[in-house]
Design a protein around this motif. Structure first.
Motif, PDB file in Angstrom:
ATOM      1  N   GLN A  96      40.497  34.302  26.398  1.00 30.45           N
ATOM      2  CA  GLN A  96      39.958  33.202  27.194  1.00 30.45           C
ATOM      3  C   GLN A  96      41.043  32.587  28.067  1.00 30.45           C
ATOM      4  N   GLN A  97      40.662  32.249  29.275  1.00 30.51           N
ATOM      5  CA  GLN A  97      41.547  31.507  30.170  1.00 30.51           C
ATOM      6  C   GLN A  97      40.686  30.685  31.116  1.00 30.51           C
ATOM      7  N   PRO A  98      41.197  29.577  31.629  1.00 30.92           N
ATOM      8  CA  PRO A  98      40.405  28.768  32.557  1.00 30.92           C
ATOM      9  C   PRO A  98      40.042  29.565  33.806  1.00 30.92           C
ATOM     10  N   ALA A  99      38.824  29.411  34.264  1.00 34.01           N
ATOM     11  CA  ALA A  99      38.398  30.123  35.463  1.00 34.01           C
ATOM     12  C   ALA A  99      39.214  29.706  36.677  1.00 34.01           C
ATOM     13  N   ASP A 100      39.727  28.485  36.646  1.00 32.57           N
ATOM     14  CA  ASP A 100      40.482  27.966  37.790  1.00 32.57           C
ATOM     15  C   ASP A 100      41.995  27.979  37.541  1.00 32.57           C
ATOM     16  N   LEU A 101      42.470  28.905  36.688  1.00 35.01           N
ATOM     17  CA  LEU A 101      43.902  28.956  36.385  1.00 35.01           C
ATOM     18  C   LEU A 101      44.729  29.191  37.644  1.00 35.01           C
ATOM     19  N   GLY A 102      44.183  29.976  38.564  1.00 39.14           N
ATOM     20  CA  GLY A 102      44.894  30.193  39.825  1.00 39.14           C
ATOM     21  C   GLY A 102      45.112  28.906  40.590  1.00 39.14           C
ATOM     22  N   LEU A 103      44.106  28.044  40.584  1.00 41.55           N
ATOM     23  CA  LEU A 103      44.251  26.746  41.248  1.00 41.55           C
ATOM     24  C   LEU A 103      45.218  25.840  40.493  1.00 41.55           C
ATOM     25  N   LEU A 104      45.153  25.902  39.182  1.00 44.00           N
ATOM     26  CA  LEU A 104      46.019  25.053  38.365  1.00 44.00           C
ATOM     27  C   LEU A 104      47.499  25.407  38.530  1.00 44.00           C
ATOM     28  N   THR A 105      47.752  26.638  38.946  1.00 42.11           N
ATOM     29  CA  THR A 105      49.138  27.065  39.196  1.00 42.11           C
ATOM     30  C   THR A 105      49.356  27.321  40.691  1.00 42.11           C
ATOM     31  N   SER A 106      48.596  26.635  41.531  1.00 42.93           N
ATOM     32  CA  SER A 106      48.676  26.877  42.975  1.00 42.93           C
ATOM     33  C   SER A 106      50.021  26.465  43.570  1.00 42.93           C
ATOM     34  N   TRP A 107      50.807  25.677  42.831  1.00 43.99           N
ATOM     35  CA  TRP A 107      52.145  25.312  43.304  1.00 43.99           C
ATOM     36  C   TRP A 107      53.024  26.544  43.511  1.00 43.99           C
ATOM     37  N   LEU A 108      52.670  27.656  42.868  1.00 41.87           N
ATOM     38  CA  LEU A 108      53.446  28.890  43.020  1.00 41.87           C
ATOM     39  C   LEU A 108      53.523  29.338  44.474  1.00 41.87           C
ATOM     40  N   THR A 109      52.492  29.050  45.244  1.00 42.22           N
ATOM     41  CA  THR A 109      52.467  29.467  46.648  1.00 42.22           C
ATOM     42  C   THR A 109      53.675  28.913  47.406  1.00 42.22           C
ATOM     43  N   ILE A 125      46.440  28.520  26.056  1.00 42.80           N
ATOM     44  CA  ILE A 125      46.051  29.035  27.375  1.00 42.80           C
ATOM     45  C   ILE A 125      47.096  30.055  27.804  1.00 42.80           C
ATOM     46  N   PRO A 126      46.733  31.317  27.947  1.00 42.23           N
ATOM     47  CA  PRO A 126      47.724  32.349  28.267  1.00 42.23           C
ATOM     48  C   PRO A 126      48.506  32.034  29.535  1.00 42.23           C
ATOM     49  N   SER A 127      49.817  32.127  29.435  1.00 40.74           N
ATOM     50  CA  SER A 127      50.791  31.965  30.518  1.00 40.74           C
ATOM     51  C   SER A 127      51.027  30.514  30.927  1.00 40.74           C
ATOM     52  N   TRP A 128      50.239  29.570  30.393  1.00 42.10           N
ATOM     53  CA  TRP A 128      50.372  28.184  30.827  1.00 42.10           C
ATOM     54  C   TRP A 128      51.766  27.635  30.510  1.00 42.10           C
ATOM     55  N   THR A 129      52.263  27.878  29.305  1.00 39.24           N
ATOM     56  CA  THR A 129      53.583  27.382  28.916  1.00 39.24           C
ATOM     57  C   THR A 129      54.671  28.041  29.757  1.00 39.24           C
ATOM     58  N   ARG A 150      48.861  36.942  39.130  1.00 36.76           N
ATOM     59  CA  ARG A 150      47.599  37.698  39.194  1.00 36.76           C
ATOM     60  C   ARG A 150      47.595  38.833  38.169  1.00 36.76           C
ATOM     61  N   LEU A 151      48.740  39.500  38.027  1.00 37.73           N
ATOM     62  CA  LEU A 151      48.855  40.582  37.048  1.00 37.73           C
ATOM     63  C   LEU A 151      48.612  40.065  35.636  1.00 37.73           C
ATOM     64  N   VAL A 152      49.187  38.921  35.318  1.00 37.04           N
ATOM     65  CA  VAL A 152      49.004  38.337  33.987  1.00 37.04           C
ATOM     66  C   VAL A 152      47.542  37.968  33.757  1.00 37.04           C
ATOM     67  N   ARG A 153      46.912  37.355  34.756  1.00 38.60           N
ATOM     68  CA  ARG A 153      45.501  36.971  34.597  1.00 38.60           C
ATOM     69  C   ARG A 153      44.614  38.202  34.414  1.00 38.60           C
ATOM     70  N   ASP A 154      44.907  39.262  35.147  1.00 37.88           N
ATOM     71  CA  ASP A 154      44.141  40.508  35.000  1.00 37.88           C
ATOM     72  C   ASP A 154      44.313  41.094  33.601  1.00 37.88           C
ATOM     73  N   ASN A 155      45.535  41.065  33.088  1.00 32.59           N
ATOM     74  CA  ASN A 155      45.787  41.593  31.737  1.00 32.59           C
ATOM     75  C   ASN A 155      45.061  40.780  30.680  1.00 32.59           C
ATOM     76  N   VAL A 156      45.027  39.473  30.879  1.00 34.10           N
ATOM     77  CA  VAL A 156      44.322  38.599  29.931  1.00 34.10           C
ATOM     78  C   VAL A 156      42.840  38.942  29.907  1.00 34.10           C
ATOM     79  N   ARG A 157      42.266  39.130  31.099  1.00 28.80           N
ATOM     80  CA  ARG A 157      40.839  39.494  31.173  1.00 28.80           C
ATOM     81  C   ARG A 157      40.576  40.834  30.493  1.00 28.80           C
ATOM     82  N   GLN A 158      41.459  41.803  30.722  1.00 29.71           N
ATOM     83  CA  GLN A 158      41.273  43.128  30.140  1.00 29.71           C
ATOM     84  C   GLN A 158      41.310  43.100  28.612  1.00 29.71           C
TER      85      GLN A 158
END
Length: 254
Positions: A160-173, A75-79, A148-156
């Motif tokens: 594949q990445q989880p659709a809810d990756l933003g939620l899974l890393t919501s602790w960043l807020t 999963i990109p960026s997860w580690t 967000r930049l990393v997720r955008d680059n992955v999409r481009q």
């Protein structure tokens, strides 16, 4: 001469770097974090400079790095984010270890790091008022923006990445310094970033500089720009970092 001692603190592999003649004395403590896909040994040069200036320096291996090396998740960026989150969770364990030994002089605690370690540093500032001085080198104070930049680059790139990756890393807020800049609390903090950094965009530091310019809580923040510099720490910068910690941790030169 600086001693380099291997330790295990609550299962965390660390190096303690300290002047030989001050090994058993209370000293200002600096926890210094390495970068992504690196290891504690690769920031030893910086640690030796800090130790020679009168500090006790602790270099932890982040989760999934060095002695704790594990395969990177598919999963990109997860580690990456898992490693930073674990750094944050383990910081208090490291500080408590040295407090129990009564080896932190006058509660003088500093934290710093490069790249991923710089991001760790900025995040720690949001929740740890006991940190007196910090240095974020080539990191970002805006992990939400970076994520967000990393997720955008992955999409481009069609990965594949989880659709809810933003939620899974919501602790960043809760640990995004740009969302709570008053947490700086007028502490001495050094930010350095190269304009040609190919890994973490320079503008994330520059935007933060503009955001907090002139604010009372940011009077002791120093921003330094490496014109034309890429994602690399040069020897002269290591000296600058050492001088910054020595000055603000009130260490008198010999």
């Amino acid at each position: 001469m600086a001693l380099v001692l291997k330790r295990q603190i609550k299962g965390i592999p660390v190096l303690e770097v300290v002047a030989e003649n001050a090994r058993h004395e209370p000293l200002p403590l600096v926890v210094y974090y390495h970068g992504w896909r690196s290891a504690k040994e690769l920031v030893l040069t910086q640690a030796r400079k800090l130790a020679q200036a009168g500090m006790r320096v602790v270099l932890p291996d982040a989760l999934n790095h060095g002695e704790r090396l594990q395969p990177v998740s598919e999963i990109p960026s997860w580690t990456f984010w898992q490693s930073i989150q674990t750094n944050l969770a383990e910081f208090s364990l490291i500080i408590d270890y040295w407090q129990q030994l009564h080896l932190i002089k006058d509660d003088l605690i500093g934290v710093g790091g490069v790249s991923m370690g710089g991001m760790t540093t900025a995040a720690l500032l949001t929740k740890h008022p006991e940190i007196k001085v910090a240095a974020c080198i080539m990191g970002s104070p805006a992990p939400l923006t970076y994520a967000r930049l990393v997720r955008d680059n992955v999409r481009q790139h069609g990965l594949q990445q989880p659709a809810d990756l933003g939620l899974l890393t919501s602790w960043l807020t809760a640990y995004d310094l740009t969302q709570q800049p008053k947490a700086l609390a007028n502490r001495p903090v050094l930010f350095w970033h190269g304009t040609e950094d190919e890994r973490i965009p320079y503008n994330q530091m520059a935007d933060f500089e503009r955001q907090i310019k002139g604010q009372s809580y940011a009077q002791n923040v120093t921003f330094m720009t490496g014109q034309g510099e890429r994602h690399l720490v040069q020897p002269a910068l290591m000296t600058t970092i050492t001088d910054f910690f020595a000055t603000h941790l009130k260490i008198k030169s010999e």
